[in-house]
Design a protein around this motif. Structure first.
Motif, short mmCIF file in Angstrom:
data_model
loop_
_atom_site.label_atom_id
_atom_site.label_comp_id
_atom_site.label_asym_id
_atom_site.label_seq_id
_atom_site.Cartn_x
_atom_site.Cartn_y
_atom_site.Cartn_z
N ASP A 15 44.16 43.04 39.56
CA ASP A 15 45.00 41.84 39.68
C ASP A 15 44.17 40.58 39.42
OD1 ASP A 15 47.13 43.35 40.28
OD2 ASP A 15 47.16 42.94 42.45
N ALA A 16 42.95 40.58 39.97
CA ALA A 16 42.07 39.41 39.79
C ALA A 16 41.74 39.22 38.32
CB ALA A 16 40.79 39.59 40.60
N ASN A 17 41.44 40.33 37.63
CA ASN A 17 41.13 40.23 36.20
C ASN A 17 42.32 39.68 35.41
OD1 ASN A 17 38.54 41.13 36.39
ND2 ASN A 17 39.08 43.29 36.09
N TYR A 19 44.69 37.81 36.57
CA TYR A 19 44.86 36.40 36.94
C TYR A 19 43.89 35.51 36.15
CZ TYR A 19 44.90 32.21 39.91
OH TYR A 19 44.97 30.92 40.35
N VAL A 20 42.64 35.98 36.04
CA VAL A 20 41.61 35.22 35.32
C VAL A 20 42.00 35.09 33.84
CG1 VAL A 20 39.21 35.31 34.51
CG2 VAL A 20 39.72 35.76 36.91
N GLU A 21 42.45 36.19 33.26
CA GLU A 21 42.85 36.15 31.84
C GLU A 21 44.02 35.18 31.65
OE1 GLU A 21 41.18 37.35 29.39
OE2 GLU A 21 39.76 38.27 30.77
N LYS A 22 44.94 35.21 32.63
CA LYS A 22 46.11 34.32 32.56
C LYS A 22 45.66 32.85 32.61
CE LYS A 22 50.17 33.23 35.22
NZ LYS A 22 50.71 33.39 36.57
N LEU A 23 44.70 32.58 33.51
CA LEU A 23 44.19 31.20 33.62
C LEU A 23 43.51 30.77 32.33
CD1 LEU A 23 42.59 30.95 37.19
CD2 LEU A 23 44.72 29.96 36.43
N LEU A 24 42.65 31.67 31.81
CA LEU A 24 41.89 31.31 30.60
C LEU A 24 42.80 31.14 29.37
CD1 LEU A 24 38.70 33.54 30.98
CD2 LEU A 24 38.81 31.06 31.06
#
Lengths: 121, 195
Positions: A15-17, A19-24
């Motif tokens: 989930d964290a990964n 989320y990070v990809e979504k942010l980037l």
């Protein structure tokens, strides 16, 4: 404690990964931003101000900004030191350990001579 | 090739002191300069100020431009240098702010653009982008510069290496570290907000 648990859970790591990809990805479709209008006119105004300043510098600005100020200040310092040394020399004042020792010997000799003169009389 | 020729003519005219050429140069490169500056400084006002300083520098230093690199590369280099100088100045000022405030109660307010909204980001992406920009601002300055030039300006690693006067492998390394650090920070942000 729950934080530690989250770190270790593979599902949460996934989930964290995500989320990070979504942010980037928020930067993927970024468009170029427009500067304020009339940038050229504002740059030109600032340039003309600096030109005026260069053409008519005040004496203080010229003195403090230029290398001549350093040379003049150094010359003043040397001159002051020379005048002081000349003054001390003319007053018979000396510096340093050897000079003090010489002065003591000189005074001792004067005392010695005056004593002998007195005895002779 | 055409662009290179145009740049060459523009530089020659600028060296002759042509006002028209300078106006054309500002029109041509203002977006590039402003975008790089806003990406690094995360403040529209500071980006505008730096843009002016960049073009003043270009105007005053054009005689020293030998044409060994592209004009755009040279202008990128000036922009990145000026932006990093301002960032360092702000950092120093922030460090000494408690001491300065003791002596100067009317001092200017220190602005920390934590909630920066880039004007080029879509409205629905603004919140996510501001989190990413906040994370970018915590990276070491060289990583910030490389990441901004690549991600926001779309420069290749080779172009970045010319702007930053370093090797391509150094840029690759900078980008790798920038991405790793960013992901680490953003993951931490995820865990903290989730907890």
């Amino acid at each position: 404690m729950s934080l530690k648990h989250d770190h270790n859970s593979s599902r949460d790591r996934g989930d964290a990964n995500q989320y990070v990809e979504k942010l980037l990805s928020s930067l993927d479709e970024i468009k170029s931003a427009h500067p304020q209008p009339y940038l050229h006119a504002r740059v030109k105004a600032r340039l003309s101000q600096s030109h005026d300043y260069e053409q008519e510098p005040t004496f203080l600005a010229w003195f403090w900004n230029g290398k001549w100020s350093l040379a003049v200040m150094a010359a003043i310092l040397v001159l002051n030191a020379s005048v002081l040394l000349y003054y001390f020399d003319s007053q018979g004042l000396t510096f340093g350990k050897n000079a003090t020792a010489e002065k003591i010997i000189e005074e001792y000799q004067l005392d010695y001579q005056s004593t002998y003169t007195y005895l002779d009389e | 090739m055409q662009a290179l020729l145009e740049d060459h003519l523009l530089v020659e005219d600028l060296k002759q002191g042509s006002e028209e050429a300078f106006k054309a140069l500002v029109e041509l490169y203002q977006r590039q300069v402003y975008n790089t500056a806003i990406g690094l400084l995360r403040s529209p006002e500071e980006a505008d100020d730096i843009s002016q300083e960049v073009f003043i520098e270009v105007y005053q230093s054009i005689a020293r431009f030998k044409g060994e690199s592209k004009l755009s590369t040279w202008i990128y280099r000036i922009t990145v240098t000026k932006a990093l100088e301002l960032m360092r100045y702000k950092k120093r000022k922030k460090r000494f702010a408690p001491i300065i405030s003791l002596f100067n109660s009317d001092g200017e307010q220190m602005v920390d653009p934590a909630d920066f909204a880039h004007p080029g980001v879509k409205l629905e992406q603004q919140e996510n982008a501001s989190v990413v920009f906040a994370a970018i601002s915590k990276l070491p300055e060289k990583q910030q510069a490389a990441f901004t030039l690549h991600k926001l300006e779309g420069l290749s690693y080779q172009e970045i290496s010319q702007v930053m006067k370093t090797s391509i492998s150094s840029v690759e390394s900078l980008m790798h570290r920038a991405k790793t650090n960013l992901k680490k920070r953003l993951k931490n942000y995820y865990y903290v907000t989730k907890a």
